[in-house]
Design a protein around this motif. Structure first.
Motif, mmCIF file in Angstrom:
data_model
loop_
_atom_site.group_PDB
_atom_site.id
_atom_site.type_symbol
_atom_site.label_atom_id
_atom_site.label_comp_id
_atom_site.label_asym_id
_atom_site.label_seq_id
_atom_site.Cartn_x
_atom_site.Cartn_y
_atom_site.Cartn_z
ATOM 1 N N UNK A 2 26.413 21.723 63.906
ATOM 2 C CA UNK A 2 26.499 22.599 65.074
ATOM 3 C C UNK A 2 26.017 21.828 66.295
ATOM 4 N N UNK A 3 26.840 21.776 67.331
ATOM 5 C CA UNK A 3 26.453 21.198 68.611
ATOM 6 C C UNK A 3 26.195 22.341 69.591
ATOM 7 N N UNK A 4 25.036 22.341 70.218
ATOM 8 C CA UNK A 4 24.666 23.431 71.120
ATOM 9 C C UNK A 4 24.462 22.890 72.529
ATOM 10 N N UNK A 5 25.033 23.575 73.495
ATOM 11 C CA UNK A 5 24.869 23.237 74.905
ATOM 12 C C UNK A 5 24.647 24.535 75.661
ATOM 13 N N UNK A 6 23.805 24.489 76.708
ATOM 14 C CA UNK A 6 23.521 25.740 77.420
ATOM 15 C C UNK A 6 24.693 26.236 78.259
#
Length: 335
Positions: A98-102
């Motif tokens: 999982x790649x998370x970015x705001x």
């Protein structure tokens, strides 16, 4: 679609973000397999478990100032806050990366939009590599041989591949002194004469049996024991690009007795020092016979180390390698 393409799931806050990320996923060579707005997650959750997704890209602002701690978040009652809690709980149970970015800079109107776009694109381009580096890839080659050459090398390597049996359990790494940008041209030359398809190396590539990976000259490459390659953001050390010595030493350290090297025609002494390392780690060192080289400097320098166990014309080396690999496969304890 490239066979390197991954199926990416997208979970975002807005349709604008969705459009931006779909475009970036396509640019990176992957496929947007699922696209969700965060408000839809709860109603669609059961179906998500059946999706074939290799990784998720999530753009949600989990760290907004008003949500400093998990306890504070639990005290809130708004729909948006509850959605964030639901997403966090769902993400915690996923078994894929999982790649998370705001997502706060994802609007084209934001002054940092271009930097955000580059950042997301880089993450997507390196995703396959990150997955491979974290596991033992399926189909990684048991036998790994490096073909090293400089001036006169392409002709010699072409003759070698033409004479090589097609079904060997072996993966090749081709290191050729050349200018930047010629990797694909070199791959095209190999592919016209070889049963072992060639491609320029990309980050996270796996050295599969039956294929040839071509090392570029502009970035140093590391080899990991699980059969994957890692492109580093730095130049090759020394006077040569790519550095044959560096590749030999790295392959020897990672694969030991499973590896071998063949030094073909070329000018200079690149490869001689690395050949000693291959020999010390139990690998095999072969050379093209100097008398049939366009330039014999590299094979002669390697022979001077007294670690060479075999030499011949490119065709003879191909026949000898075929017999060598078949003997090892019949007696795996020798590997």
């Amino acid at each position: 679609m490239s066979d390197r393409a991954l199926r990416i799931g997208l979970l975002v806050e807005s349709n604008e973000q969705l459009n931006q990320l779909r475009q970036l996923v396509g640019e990176s060579g992957h496929q947007a397999a699922c696209s969700l707005i965060a408000s839809e997650l709860d109603s669609l959750r059961e179906g998500l478990d059946k999706l074939e997704v290799d990784a998720w890209l999530v753009t949600l602002a989990f760290d907004r100032e008003e949500f400093q701690t998990f306890e504070e978040l639990c005290d809130e009652t708004s729909d948006q806050q509850q959605r964030l809690l639901d997403v966090e709980a769902w993400l915690a149970h996923l078994k894929v990366p999982v790649m998370i970015d705001d997502g706060l800079q994802s609007s084209p109107r934001h002054q940092e939009y271009q930097a955000w776009r580059r950042r997301i694109l880089q993450k997507l381009e390196q995703l396959q590599g990150s997955i491979n580096l974290a596991q033992l890839p399926q189909g990684a080659a048991q036998h790994i041989w490096v073909l090293a050459a400089s001036t006169g090398g392409p002709e010699a390597v072409r003759e070698f591949f033409q004479a090589l049996d097609a079904d060997l359990n072996i993966g090749f790494i081709y290191v050729q002194h050349m200018d930047s940008g010629y990797e694909q041209s070199l791959a095209d030359i190999v592919n016209r004469h070889s049963h072992y398809p060639a491609n320029p190396v990309i980050h996270g590539d796996v050295i599969h049996s039956g294929q040839t990976l071509i090392v570029a000259n502009d970035h140093c490459v590391e080899f990991l024991a699980n059969g994957t390659l890692m492109i580093k953001d730095e130049a090759w050390p020394g006077n040569y690009s790519p550095s044959i010595d560096q590749v030999f030493a790295n392959v020897a350290r990672s694969f030991g007795r499973r590896c071998g090297v063949i030094v073909f025609s070329g000018m200079g002494e690149d490869g001689a020092a690395g050949a000693r390392m291959v020999h010390l780690q139990g690998g095999s060192v072969w050379v093209q016979s100097p008398h049939c080289c366009t330039i014999d400097s590299m094979p002669l320098a390697t022979k001077a180390t007294q670690v060479v166990s075999n030499e011949g014309t490119p065709s003879e080396l191909a026949t000898q390698l075929t017999n060598f690999i078949r003997r090892q496969d019949r007696n795996p304890s020798t590997v």
